[in-house]
Design a protein around this motif. Structure first.
Motif, PDB file in Angstrom:
ATOM      1  N   GLU A  66       0.828  -1.206   0.000  1.00 36.13           N
ATOM      2  CA  GLU A  66       0.000   0.000   0.000  1.00 36.13           C
ATOM      3  C   GLU A  66       0.862   1.257   0.000  1.00 36.13           C
ATOM      4  O   GLU A  66       0.540   2.253  -0.662  1.00 36.13           O
ATOM      5  CB  GLU A  66      -0.945  -0.002   1.207  1.00 36.13           C
ATOM      6  CG  GLU A  66      -2.062  -1.020   1.101  1.00 36.13           C
ATOM      7  CD  GLU A  66      -3.071  -0.881   2.214  1.00 36.13           C
ATOM      8  OE1 GLU A  66      -3.032   0.147   2.926  1.00 36.13           O
ATOM      9  OE2 GLU A  66      -3.907  -1.783   2.386  1.00 36.13           O
ATOM     10  N   LYS A  67       1.958   1.208   0.731  1.00 35.64           N
ATOM     11  CA  LYS A  67       2.853   2.365   0.798  1.00 35.64           C
ATOM     12  C   LYS A  67       3.453   2.657  -0.573  1.00 35.64           C
ATOM     13  O   LYS A  67       3.540   3.819  -1.005  1.00 35.64           O
ATOM     14  CB  LYS A  67       3.966   2.119   1.817  1.00 35.64           C
ATOM     15  CG  LYS A  67       4.892   3.313   2.000  1.00 35.64           C
ATOM     16  CD  LYS A  67       5.923   3.046   3.081  1.00 35.64           C
ATOM     17  CE  LYS A  67       6.841   4.270   3.242  1.00 35.64           C
ATOM     18  NZ  LYS A  67       7.875   4.036   4.303  1.00 35.64           N
ATOM     19  N   GLU A  70       0.851   4.219  -2.829  1.00 35.97           N
ATOM     20  CA  GLU A  70       0.672   5.640  -2.485  1.00 35.97           C
ATOM     21  C   GLU A  70       1.761   6.499  -3.101  1.00 35.97           C
ATOM     22  O   GLU A  70       1.520   7.643  -3.513  1.00 35.97           O
ATOM     23  CB  GLU A  70       0.674   5.808  -0.964  1.00 35.97           C
ATOM     24  CG  GLU A  70      -0.575   5.267  -0.287  1.00 35.97           C
ATOM     25  CD  GLU A  70      -0.467   5.329   1.227  1.00 35.97           C
ATOM     26  OE1 GLU A  70       0.586   5.792   1.726  1.00 35.97           O
ATOM     27  OE2 GLU A  70      -1.428   4.913   1.912  1.00 35.97           O
ATOM     28  N   SER A  73       0.903   6.634  -7.052  1.00 33.62           N
ATOM     29  CA  SER A  73      -0.455   7.015  -7.460  1.00 33.62           C
ATOM     30  C   SER A  73      -0.604   8.532  -7.527  1.00 33.62           C
ATOM     31  O   SER A  73       0.019   9.271  -6.775  1.00 33.62           O
ATOM     32  CB  SER A  73      -1.471   6.449  -6.467  1.00 33.62           C
ATOM     33  OG  SER A  73      -2.774   6.919  -6.767  1.00 33.62           O
ATOM     34  N   THR A  77      -6.767   8.917  -2.797  1.00 34.69           N
ATOM     35  CA  THR A  77      -6.990   7.593  -2.227  1.00 34.69           C
ATOM     36  C   THR A  77      -6.720   6.549  -3.303  1.00 34.69           C
ATOM     37  O   THR A  77      -7.562   6.288  -4.165  1.00 34.69           O
ATOM     38  CB  THR A  77      -8.446   7.445  -1.731  1.00 34.69           C
ATOM     39  OG1 THR A  77      -8.750   8.503  -0.820  1.00 34.69           O
ATOM     40  CG2 THR A  77      -8.644   6.107  -1.040  1.00 34.69           C
ATOM     41  N   PRO A  78      -5.532   5.940  -3.332  1.00 33.04           N
ATOM     42  CA  PRO A  78      -5.190   4.935  -4.346  1.00 33.04           C
ATOM     43  C   PRO A  78      -6.189   3.781  -4.363  1.00 33.04           C
ATOM     44  O   PRO A  78      -6.745   3.415  -3.316  1.00 33.04           O
ATOM     45  CB  PRO A  78      -3.801   4.460  -3.913  1.00 33.04           C
ATOM     46  CG  PRO A  78      -3.248   5.606  -3.138  1.00 33.04           C
ATOM     47  CD  PRO A  78      -4.427   6.205  -2.416  1.00 33.04           C
TER      48      PRO A  78
END
Length: 243
Positions: A66-67, A70, A73, A77-78
């Motif tokens: 997720e990092k 981010e 992206s 909100t990716p």
């Protein structure tokens, strides 16, 4: 994992000159990416939180955190996946049916919405002036929600294009002071021009228009200066299809 070179490439594709240089564009979100894959748009690489989400050749898929998502992206909100695709070749513009032409549309959200409207109303060809925002801008891609796969988008010298259409197709332009669209007999074959968000249709394009049309105001105070260009496009296309 996203390498330094991959991150650099992705960030560069937010700019038109690098999209053109590499022949690539970025798309984000499960729906948009899946629409592009289903339309057989060639994928360059795909970065996802879940590699089982898409049926793509293994060497093109990268599982990331997720990092990392981010970091690459452009969204606040990716949305689980970011993919790089090759820009498809533009098809030849058809000479019949309704053609929508855009004169200097600058807002990516407006263009993305207009592409969706073309998809909804069955407009196969969207012709854009060279000053119109790039349809492969990430914000445009996001706003199309996949409709970009079903609309043929061409960037042309708009004045020159209209000169080639004038002999066999009626050309309509949207203005504040045109004929009321609801009172006009609208043909099945036509070119419809929508103008710039702030300035409308430019003077050199206006000279090539056969018929000026307008969407009338019904408000009592008549203080609204104009409609958003995407909203106006929806009304105009609906009326042409209804007729």
């Amino acid at each position: 994992m996203v390498s330094k070179n991959q991150r650099k490439l992705i960030k560069s594709l937010y700019q038109k000159k690098y999209r053109k240089q590499h022949g690539l564009f970025v798309a984000e979100g499960k729906k948009v990416v899946r629409e592009l894959l289903d339309a057989d748009v060639k994928v360059h690489s795909l970065f996802t939180l879940n590699s089982d989400m898409f049926d793509v050749a293994g060497e093109s898929v990268y599982s990331i955190s997720e990092k990392e998502l981010e970091q690459i992206s452009f969204l606040t909100t990716p949305q689980a996946v970011l993919a790089i695709f090759y820009i498809p070749e533009t098809k030849k513009i058809k000479s019949d049916g309704l053609i929508l032409a855009l004169d200097d549309i600058r807002d990516p959200g407006n263009l993305g919405t207009i592409i969706r409207l073309c998809d909804w109303f069955g407009i196969q060809d969207l012709v854009c002036s060279e000053q119109t925002v790039d349809c492969y801008n990430p914000k445009v891609i996001q706003a199309t929600m996949g409709s970009i796969t079903r609309v043929n988008i061409s960037y042309v010298d708009l004045k020159e294009f209209l000169s080639t259409q004038r002999s066999n197709t009626q050309i309509f332009g949207t203005f504040m002071n045109g004929n009321i669209i609801y009172e006009e007999k609208l043909p099945k074959n036509a070119v419809i021009i929508m103008g710039n968000e702030a300035n409308g249709i430019s003077t050199d394009i206006e000279d090539g228009i056969d018929q000026r049309i307008t969407i009338p105001q019904f408000g009592l105070l008549q203080r609204t200066e104009s409609l958003n260009v995407a909203t106006a496009t929806a009304i105009v296309l609906s009326e042409f299809r209804r007729s």
